[in-house]
Design a protein around this motif. Structure first.
Motif, PDB file in Angstrom:
ATOM      1  N   ARG A   1       3.150  59.251  14.376  1.00  0.00           N
ATOM      2  CA  ARG A   1       3.531  58.508  13.177  1.00  0.00           C
ATOM      3  C   ARG A   1       4.144  57.172  13.562  1.00  0.00           C
ATOM      4  O   ARG A   1       4.696  57.024  14.641  1.00  0.00           O
TER       5      ARG A   1
ATOM      6  N   VAL B   1       4.524  63.301  17.134  1.00  0.00           N
ATOM      7  CA  VAL B   1       5.086  64.251  16.176  1.00  0.00           C
ATOM      8  C   VAL B   1       4.826  65.686  16.635  1.00  0.00           C
ATOM      9  O   VAL B   1       5.741  66.480  16.769  1.00  0.00           O
TER      10      VAL B   1
ATOM     11  N   SER C   1      12.708  65.834  16.418  1.00  0.00           N
ATOM     12  CA  SER C   1      13.067  65.431  15.065  1.00  0.00           C
ATOM     13  C   SER C   1      12.341  66.241  13.986  1.00  0.00           C
ATOM     14  O   SER C   1      12.754  66.215  12.823  1.00  0.00           O
ATOM     15  N   VAL C   2      11.270  66.940  14.354  1.00  0.00           N
ATOM     16  CA  VAL C   2      10.502  67.682  13.342  1.00  0.00           C
ATOM     17  C   VAL C   2      10.466  69.184  13.606  1.00  0.00           C
ATOM     18  O   VAL C   2       9.913  69.942  12.796  1.00  0.00           O
TER      19      VAL C   2
ATOM     20  N   ARG D   1      10.706  72.213  11.035  1.00  0.00           N
ATOM     21  CA  ARG D   1      10.331  71.712   9.699  1.00  0.00           C
ATOM     22  C   ARG D   1       8.815  71.522   9.583  1.00  0.00           C
ATOM     23  O   ARG D   1       8.248  71.728   8.513  1.00  0.00           O
ATOM     24  N   PHE D   2       8.185  71.108  10.675  1.00  0.00           N
ATOM     25  CA  PHE D   2       6.753  70.838  10.669  1.00  0.00           C
ATOM     26  C   PHE D   2       6.029  71.912  11.471  1.00  0.00           C
ATOM     27  O   PHE D   2       6.554  72.440  12.452  1.00  0.00           O
TER      28      PHE D   2
ATOM     29  N   MET E   1       4.240  69.973   6.555  1.00  0.00           N
ATOM     30  CA  MET E   1       5.535  69.310   6.643  1.00  0.00           C
ATOM     31  C   MET E   1       6.421  69.820   5.524  1.00  0.00           C
ATOM     32  O   MET E   1       6.110  69.619   4.338  1.00  0.00           O
TER      33      MET E   1
ATOM     34  N   LEU F   1      11.104  67.684   3.888  1.00  0.00           N
ATOM     35  CA  LEU F   1      10.905  66.282   4.249  1.00  0.00           C
ATOM     36  C   LEU F   1      12.131  65.439   3.960  1.00  0.00           C
ATOM     37  O   LEU F   1      12.869  65.688   2.993  1.00  0.00           O
ATOM     38  N   LYS F   2      12.344  64.453   4.830  1.00  0.00           N
ATOM     39  CA  LYS F   2      13.484  63.552   4.741  1.00  0.00           C
ATOM     40  C   LYS F   2      12.960  62.115   4.618  1.00  0.00           C
ATOM     41  O   LYS F   2      11.847  61.821   5.050  1.00  0.00           O
TER      42      LYS F   2
ATOM     43  N   GLU G   1      13.577  59.677   6.417  1.00  0.00           N
ATOM     44  CA  GLU G   1      13.222  59.168   7.745  1.00  0.00           C
ATOM     45  C   GLU G   1      11.875  59.666   8.241  1.00  0.00           C
ATOM     46  O   GLU G   1      11.399  59.227   9.287  1.00  0.00           O
ATOM     47  N   ASP G   2      11.248  60.570   7.502  1.00  0.00           N
ATOM     48  CA  ASP G   2       9.880  60.982   7.840  1.00  0.00           C
ATOM     49  C   ASP G   2       8.840  60.014   7.261  1.00  0.00           C
ATOM     50  O   ASP G   2       7.645  60.148   7.539  1.00  0.00           O
TER      51      ASP G   2
ATOM     52  N   TYR H   1       0.962  58.367   9.218  1.00  0.00           N
ATOM     53  CA  TYR H   1       0.694  59.468  10.139  1.00  0.00           C
ATOM     54  C   TYR H   1      -0.746  59.366  10.638  1.00  0.00           C
ATOM     55  O   TYR H   1      -1.689  59.241   9.846  1.00  0.00           O
TER      56      TYR H   1
END
Length: 122
Positions: free
Chosen positions: A36, A46, A61-62, A65-66, A81, A84-85, A87-88, A92
């Motif tokens: 990304r 990612v 960072s993921v 969550r991912f 995903m 999600l935040k 900052e995501d 991609y």
């Protein structure tokens, strides 16, 4: 010639979910990955997955969550995903390689998709 086509991006609120898909035409490829690039930042790794799905790597960072997965019968890779935040938010990119190696390195990958925008609103 191999082409990668991403889909599934969009706008989602914080805490929401999206599922990205990437379909590859042509030969079956080995590692596939998602990278990304956020505005004003360099492209970053990612998640990556081996051809058999037995080796998977995530950026810190993921993690948790991912989830990356693939369906070799469809020559496709997916990125689920969750949570999600803001900052995501990024474009991609799907990537695919002829041979295995360091999944986190852009240099490994021979083919890239055009990118799909993911925007997470706060």
């Amino acid at each position: 010639q191999v082409q990668l086509v991403e889909s599934g991006g969009g706008l989602v609120q914080t805490g929401g979910s999206l599922r990205l898909s990437c379909a590859a035409s042509g030969r079956t490829l080995y590692p596939m990955a998602w990278f990304r690039q956020a505005p004003g930042k360099e492209r970053e790794f990612v998640a990556g997955i081996s051809r058999a799905g037995s080796r998977i790597n995530y950026a810190d960072s993921v993690k948790d969550r991912f989830t990356i997965s693939r369906d070799n019968s469809k020559n496709s890779v997916y990125l689920q995903m969750n949570s999600l935040k803001p900052e995501d938010t990024a474009i991609y990119y799907c990537a695919a390689a002829y041979a295995s190696g360091d999944y986190t390195s852009e240099a490994l990958y021979n083919y890239w998709g055009q990118g799909t925008q993911v925007t997470v609103s706060s």
